[in-house]
Design a protein around this motif. Structure first.
Motif, short mmCIF file in Angstrom:
data_model
loop_
_atom_site.label_atom_id
_atom_site.label_comp_id
_atom_site.label_asym_id
_atom_site.label_seq_id
_atom_site.Cartn_x
_atom_site.Cartn_y
_atom_site.Cartn_z
N PRO A 68 5.21 59.05 18.47
CA PRO A 68 4.70 57.75 19.79
C PRO A 68 5.16 56.48 19.12
N SER A 69 4.87 56.03 18.38
CA SER A 69 5.33 54.68 17.32
C SER A 69 6.49 54.61 17.86
N SER A 70 7.90 55.44 17.57
CA SER A 70 9.01 54.93 17.64
C SER A 70 9.88 55.58 18.91
N LEU A 71 8.75 55.94 19.94
CA LEU A 71 9.91 55.76 21.56
C LEU A 71 10.08 54.76 21.82
N PRO A 72 9.53 53.30 22.06
CA PRO A 72 10.56 52.32 22.06
C PRO A 72 11.81 51.61 21.70
N LYS A 73 12.27 52.07 19.95
CA LYS A 73 13.05 52.08 19.51
C LYS A 73 13.85 52.88 19.85
N LEU A 74 13.99 54.39 20.02
CA LEU A 74 14.48 54.92 20.55
C LEU A 74 14.68 55.39 21.69
N CYS A 75 14.51 54.36 22.46
CA CYS A 75 15.12 54.45 24.28
C CYS A 75 15.52 53.56 24.32
N GLY A 76 14.79 52.21 23.57
CA GLY A 76 15.61 51.09 23.98
C GLY A 76 16.24 50.73 25.34
N THR A 77 17.30 50.67 26.11
CA THR A 77 17.19 50.78 27.43
C THR A 77 18.01 51.39 28.17
N SER A 78 17.88 52.66 27.65
CA SER A 78 18.57 53.55 28.37
C SER A 78 17.88 54.47 28.70
N ARG A 99 -2.21 61.06 25.10
CA ARG A 99 -2.35 59.88 26.14
C ARG A 99 -1.55 58.35 25.01
N ASP A 100 -1.28 59.13 23.73
CA ASP A 100 -0.32 58.01 22.51
C ASP A 100 1.02 57.77 22.84
N TYR A 101 1.27 59.41 23.61
CA TYR A 101 2.94 59.29 24.04
C TYR A 101 2.56 58.27 25.41
N LEU A 102 2.39 58.46 26.25
CA LEU A 102 1.89 57.35 27.44
C LEU A 102 1.87 56.13 26.90
N ASN A 103 1.44 55.47 26.57
CA ASN A 103 0.89 54.26 25.68
C ASN A 103 2.23 53.46 25.52
N SER A 104 3.29 54.31 24.22
CA SER A 104 4.17 53.96 24.53
C SER A 104 5.57 54.19 25.15
N PHE A 105 5.18 54.70 26.57
CA PHE A 105 6.21 54.36 26.60
C PHE A 105 6.14 53.49 27.61
N ALA A 106 5.27 52.94 27.63
CA ALA A 106 5.31 51.40 28.53
C ALA A 106 4.93 50.43 28.05
N THR A 107 5.64 50.44 26.98
CA THR A 107 6.12 50.10 25.65
C THR A 107 7.39 49.22 25.67
N VAL A 108 8.22 50.72 26.52
CA VAL A 108 9.61 51.01 26.28
C VAL A 108 10.25 49.89 27.16
N PRO A 109 11.85 49.00 26.30
CA PRO A 109 11.72 47.89 27.71
C PRO A 109 12.43 48.04 28.77
N ARG A 110 12.49 47.41 29.43
CA ARG A 110 12.80 47.97 31.09
C ARG A 110 12.01 49.00 31.61
N PHE A 111 10.89 49.17 31.37
CA PHE A 111 9.71 50.24 31.47
C PHE A 111 9.81 49.86 33.00
N ASP A 112 9.36 48.81 33.42
CA ASP A 112 9.61 48.56 35.37
C ASP A 112 10.19 48.79 35.80
N THR A 113 11.42 48.45 35.13
CA THR A 113 12.38 48.96 35.80
C THR A 113 12.20 50.38 36.86
N VAL A 114 12.45 51.40 35.20
CA VAL A 114 12.66 52.44 35.24
C VAL A 114 11.20 53.40 36.33
N LEU A 115 10.19 52.52 36.87
CA LEU A 115 9.43 53.24 37.22
C LEU A 115 9.88 53.06 39.22
N MET A 116 10.53 51.29 38.98
CA MET A 116 10.92 51.40 40.29
C MET A 116 11.89 52.09 40.99
#
Length: 412
Positions: A328-338, A369-386
């Protein structure tokens, strides 16, 4: 052109050259958000969309570029490519003709126009009729059409040893006369291998069986009248009716029907005990889901490879097993802005399916739940939710409720 937009564009160009088109789309999107009046960013993103096969998105970005830079030849060319893939042949031909008017020496536009004309010719070409491979039936010959099948009629003579000679002679004479009237033999071949056709068959074969008188069992006395026969029949068909006493504790008493008058006076009592109930089957064991790898595990995949393997695994358990290969802690690095909304919703739907079906144990729910918390720290996550639709947001809410959470990333 701002500095942030230019830096995002350079990252997108590097990702595009390396073949990571998903990452290129993310970087070009950052550049377009930083500077919305620059037509280069949506034009470059359209090229990445064409590589990914997302032709509708490529057509939209080219139209945005043409609104910012009227008559852009690259935008017209790429929009024509997208429209050909979407089977919008008339609109694609118009874009190619407009691009050719502005750059008559553009070979790429000419080649795409030739390709478009070939597609039109193939679509309008008449389909060839299927070739019949049926085998013709052989023609009937003249002899088979006119010749009738040979039929042989042979009179049968029955010889009875007990019959008088006069009767046998009369039967033979009558059969021969009848044969002269309507039974004319059409072949002289003998039915047997002997040379003489007048030899009678063996008597053992044609001997008429003699009727025998029906014998009556010695134990039965023939009925002297119709009423006696009727009474005997009713007595034989008398139903054997029994009864019983049934108790709630399972012990029953059955009375069997008797067959004689003496047995009818003394009914037989049989004690019947109800069988013990079968043991209940054991409760199905819950399958233990795998847990994510430790945070120290090195990341060995990319987001593009993860999404491609995700599509090849149709079941929720198989997808969860694939996701566990990424801590879960590697999700922000894996997703980046993509990170795209479709992939995020697919992951959340997997969580919801496993949680609602009861397959996920307590440790697996905590990992979700850990995965959900890590997804929330992905860059541009607010834009994805929009960009989530109303139906996709409902999937997010169902997932939150199934995992026992009140809210997540501002969604409740």
């Amino acid at each position: 052109m701002s500095g942030a937009a230019k830096a995002a564009k350079d990252k997108g160009n590097a990702a595009f050259k390396s073949g990571d088109f998903v990452a290129a789309v993310g970087h070009y999107t950052d550049a377009a958000l930083a500077d919305r009046l620059e037509p280069t960013y949506p034009l470059n993103r359209a090229a990445a969309y064409l590589k990914l096969g997302k032709y509708a998105d490529a057509e939209r970005d080219c139209s945005t570029t043409l609104a910012l830079s009227h008559g852009n030849v690259k935008a017209l060319y790429r929009r024509a490519q997208a429209r050909i893939a979407l089977r919008k042949l008339d609109d694609a031909e118009k874009d190619l003709n407009d691009a050719l008017k502005r750059e008559p020496a553009n070979d790429a536009v000419k080649q795409e126009l030739v390709k478009l004309k070939q597609i039109r010719a193939e679509a309008s070409a008449p389909k060839k009729a299927p070739i019949s491979v049926s085998t013709p039936l052989p023609a009937a010959t003249a002899s088979s059409a006119t010749t009738k099948p040979i039929r042989r009629r042979i009179p049968i003579k029955i010889v009875d040893d007990d019959a008088p000679a006069s009767i046998a002679t009369h039967a033979s004479t009558s059969a021969s006369k009848a044969g002269e009237d309507f039974m004319t033999p059409v072949a002289t071949r003998s039915l047997s291998g002997s040379s003489s056709s007048s030899t009678p068959p063996p008597k053992s074969i044609l001997k008429k069986p003699q009727p025998t008188e029906p014998t009556q069992p010695p134990s039965q006395t023939p009925a002297t009248s119709f009423q006696a026969a009727k009474d005997a029949r009713d007595q034989a068909r008398k139903p054997k009716v029994g009864g019983g006493i049934f108790k709630a504790n399972g012990t029953h008493t059955l009375f069997k029907g008797s067959t004689t008058a003496q047995e009818e006076a003394t009914p037989r009592i049989v004690e019947v005990t109800a069988p013990e109930p079968a043991p209940a089957p054991p409760a199905p064991r819950t399958r233990q889901l795998p847990l994510p790898q430790s945070p120290d595990t090195a990341l060995t995949t990319t987001l593009f490879n993860l999404q491609r393997e995700w599509r090849n695994r149709p079941t929720a358990e198989a997808r969860w097993e694939l996701l566990c290969s990424v801590p879960p802690s590697s999700l922000p690095k894996l997703c980046g802005t993509s990170l795209e909304p479709a992939f995020l919703v697919a992951v959340l739907d997997t969580f919801r399916t496993l949680a609602v079906s009861g397959v996920a144990q307590a440790d697996a729910r905590n990992a979700m739940r850990d995965y959900l918390n890590s997804f929330a720290t992905v860059p541009r996550f607010d834009t994805v939710l929009m960009f989530l639709s109303a139906q996709e947001k409902e999937v997010v809410r169902d997932t939150i409720r199934s995992l026992g959470l009140k809210s997540w990333a501002g969604v409740s």
